[in-house]
Enzyme design. Structure first.
Site, PDB file in Angstrom:
ATOM      1  N   SER A 189       0.783  -1.231   0.000  1.00 47.94           N
ATOM      2  CA  SER A 189       0.000   0.000   0.000  1.00 47.94           C
ATOM      3  C   SER A 189       0.814   1.280   0.000  1.00 47.94           C
ATOM      4  CB  SER A 189      -0.925   0.008   1.207  1.00 47.94           C
ATOM      5  OG  SER A 189      -0.183   0.286   2.361  1.00 47.94           O
ATOM      6  N   HIS A 217      -5.476  -4.405   0.984  1.00 44.83           N
ATOM      7  CA  HIS A 217      -5.655  -3.244   0.093  1.00 44.83           C
ATOM      8  C   HIS A 217      -6.245  -3.650  -1.259  1.00 44.83           C
ATOM      9  CE1 HIS A 217      -3.827  -0.361   2.813  1.00 44.83           C
ATOM     10  NE2 HIS A 217      -3.067  -1.386   3.182  1.00 44.83           N
ATOM     11  N   THR A 245      -9.461  -7.047   5.285  1.00 52.91           N
ATOM     12  CA  THR A 245     -10.034  -6.111   6.261  1.00 52.91           C
ATOM     13  C   THR A 245     -11.436  -5.711   5.835  1.00 52.91           C
ATOM     14  OG1 THR A 245      -9.716  -4.011   7.415  1.00 52.91           O
ATOM     15  CG2 THR A 245      -9.117  -4.024   5.111  1.00 52.91           C
ATOM     16  N   LYS A 248     -11.354  -0.947   5.107  1.00 53.56           N
ATOM     17  CA  LYS A 248     -10.836  -0.064   4.045  1.00 53.56           C
ATOM     18  C   LYS A 248     -11.879  -0.022   2.924  1.00 53.56           C
ATOM     19  CE  LYS A 248      -6.139  -1.017   5.644  1.00 53.56           C
ATOM     20  NZ  LYS A 248      -6.017  -0.015   6.693  1.00 53.56           N
TER      21      LYS A 248
HETATM   22  N1  PLP Z   1      -2.439  -5.491   6.418  1.00 52.65           N
HETATM   23  C1  PLP Z   1      -2.004  -4.443   5.706  1.00 52.65           C
HETATM   24  C2  PLP Z   1      -1.191  -4.690   4.499  1.00 52.65           C
HETATM   25  C3  PLP Z   1      -2.333  -3.129   6.093  1.00 52.65           C
HETATM   26  O1  PLP Z   1      -1.885  -2.082   5.387  1.00 52.65           O
HETATM   27  C4  PLP Z   1      -3.123  -2.928   7.245  1.00 52.65           C
HETATM   28  C5  PLP Z   1      -3.514  -1.571   7.707  1.00 52.65           C
HETATM   29  O2  PLP Z   1      -3.203  -0.564   7.182  1.00 52.65           O
HETATM   30  C6  PLP Z   1      -3.547  -4.052   7.955  1.00 52.65           C
HETATM   31  C7  PLP Z   1      -3.196  -5.316   7.521  1.00 52.65           C
HETATM   32  C8  PLP Z   1      -4.393  -3.893   9.179  1.00 52.65           C
HETATM   33  O3  PLP Z   1      -5.742  -3.779   8.809  1.00 52.65           O
HETATM   34  P1  PLP Z   1      -6.755  -2.983   9.764  1.00 52.65           P
HETATM   35  O4  PLP Z   1      -6.585  -1.544   9.468  1.00 52.65           O
HETATM   36  O5  PLP Z   1      -8.105  -3.533   9.433  1.00 52.65           O
HETATM   37  O6  PLP Z   1      -6.331  -3.319  11.164  1.00 52.65           O
END
Ligand code: PLP
Length: 404
Positions: A189, A217, A245, A248
């Site tokens: 990201s 993402h 997730t 997002k």
């Molecule tokens: N995995 C990645 C690649 C992320 O960028 C993020 C958060 O930015 C997460 C997991 C964590 O997800 P959450 O925001 O739902 O805790």
């Protein structure tokens, strides 16, 4: 013992390195995304436009989502009533899990309180359940995956970012009878690049390893039903565990994994991060369910999102701004300096009402500081023209590096 001065020193160190984080107080305007009100310390307010939200499609304000949340509040009340061990499953979370398993065309899903918790809980438990396991982890994996690997206590090998050859070199050195997990993301990201999922799956087959893919993402955003990059590339069936997730592109909150029933059952039964924490509320589960269902059946948001991101990248490049040529919806604009990055972000907000958080170490390596811009389907041409013009001004005022 002077505890206070220890904390003060820790904060002073961050300030010294110019990476002390300050968060703006915002009230988003329901139904008018990406507009928001900024609340300043002196009590005054400012109307602003958000350009850095990970609510990539504005689903956090979609009428179906809001309606589902209202109905669930009236039907079930606010909370889940505790951990699942104490209070059982809520009806909404079960429906959501069935929907997510279907999204990724697999047998089962498990919802956690966030994507971070999903990664930490699942990876740490995998490492404990597979005797003698080695986890092979991409060097740019998210902090939650790094924590999960660390908490598993098992041996780890870090391979070069998106580098199948380096991964294979590492796999070759591990005894064939040891369990192995290849842990990686689809969309990274910060640079907006995509991993070679097929090559990694081929290596997993060749060396008898499991695959663990973070699609945080990408879920909602890629694939004909929003199943992520693996869906788009016809590879979902080759991934053992997909993690995502709900906070997002789906616009709500929470995280999940999907996998075969036996894997999900084992994680459910052993992961502390699942067992010992209050479940996502039925209200948020209902909102997430509505969002997942909507994006499974609607392509317009995804198409518009890609078009908006491509347009903004083109506009910034034409303006001579140093935009990274990302292959995804993420638009990284390079500043290459922590202090200047913070100044550019402050100037954009204070003088132009445009909100873009600075991205500094440790989120990106030192010297690669940037503004990470995330245009959504709701950022129209006029907003993009306003942003481009403001960025040109700021680049001149701060004498920032132009595109090479
Ligand atoms: N995995 C990645 C690649 C992320 O960028 C993020 C958060 O930015 C997460 C997991 C964590 O997800 P959450 O925001 O739902 O805790």
């Amino acid at each position: 013992m002077d505890y206070e001065s220890m904390f003060e020193q820790a904060i002073a160190a961050l300030k010294q390195e110019k990476r002390y984080r300050v968060f703006t107080e915002l009230g988003r305007h329901a139904g008018n995304f990406p507009k928001a009100t900024r609340h300043l310390e002196d009590g005054s307010t400012q109307d602003i436009t958000i350009w850095c939200s990970n609510d990539y499609l504005g689903m956090g304000q979609h009428p179906d989502v809001l309606q589902a949340i209202k109905e669930a509040t009236d039907t079930y009340g606010a909370g889940a009533g505790g951990t699942r061990n104490i209070s059982g499953n809520t009806r909404m979370i079960c429906e959501l899990e069935r929907e997510l398993a279907d999204l990724h065309q697999t047998e089962a899903a498990l919802v956690f309180t966030s994507g971070f918790v999903s990664n930490d809980a699942t990876l740490s438990t995998l490492g404990k359940l597979l005797p003698g396991c080695v986890i092979l982890s991409d060097e740019l994996n998210h902090a939650s995956m790094i924590d999960g690997v660390r908490h598993s206590g098992c041996e780890k090998r870090i391979f070069r970012h998106n580098d199948a050859r380096d991964l294979e070199d590492k796999l070759k050195t591990i005894a064939p009878d040891r369990p192995k997990v290849i842990a990686f993301e689809s969309v990274y990201s910060m640079d907006g690049d995509i991993s070679p999922i097929k090559e990694f799956c081929d290596l997993a087959d060749k060396y008898n390893a499991m695959t663990y893919l973070d699609e945080v993402h990408a879920v909602g955003l890629y694939g004909p039903r929003g199943g992520g990059v693996a869906e788009r590339e016809g590879l979902m069936h080759r991934i053992d565990i997909i993690e995502g997730t709900l906070g997002k592109a789906f616009g709500v909150v929470g995280g999940f994994i999907t996998a075969k029933q036996c894997i999900v059952d084992a994680i459910r039964s052993y992961a502390s991060g699942f067992i010992f924490t209050t479940t996502l509320s039925p209200v948020m589960s209902a909102g997430a369910l509505a969002s997942v269902r909507h994006l499974k059946n609607s392509q317009v948001e995804r198409d518009c999102h890609q078009e908006r991101a491509a347009t903004l990248k083109r506009l910034l490049a034409e303006a001579g701004l140093p935009v990274l040529p990302s292959v995804t919806h993420i638009v990284p604009l390079m500043v290459y300096d922590a202090e200047l990055c913070k100044q550019a972000s402050d100037m954009l907000l204070d003088d132009y009402g445009l909100y873009i958080q600075p991205i500094n170490y440790p989120t990106v390596p030192r010297g690669l500081e940037r503004l990470r811009i995330t245009p959504t389907p709701f950022h129209d041409d006029a907003m993009m023209a306003e942003l481009t013009s403001a960025l040109k001004d700021v680049w001149l005022r701060l004498e920032l590096r132009q595109a090479a």
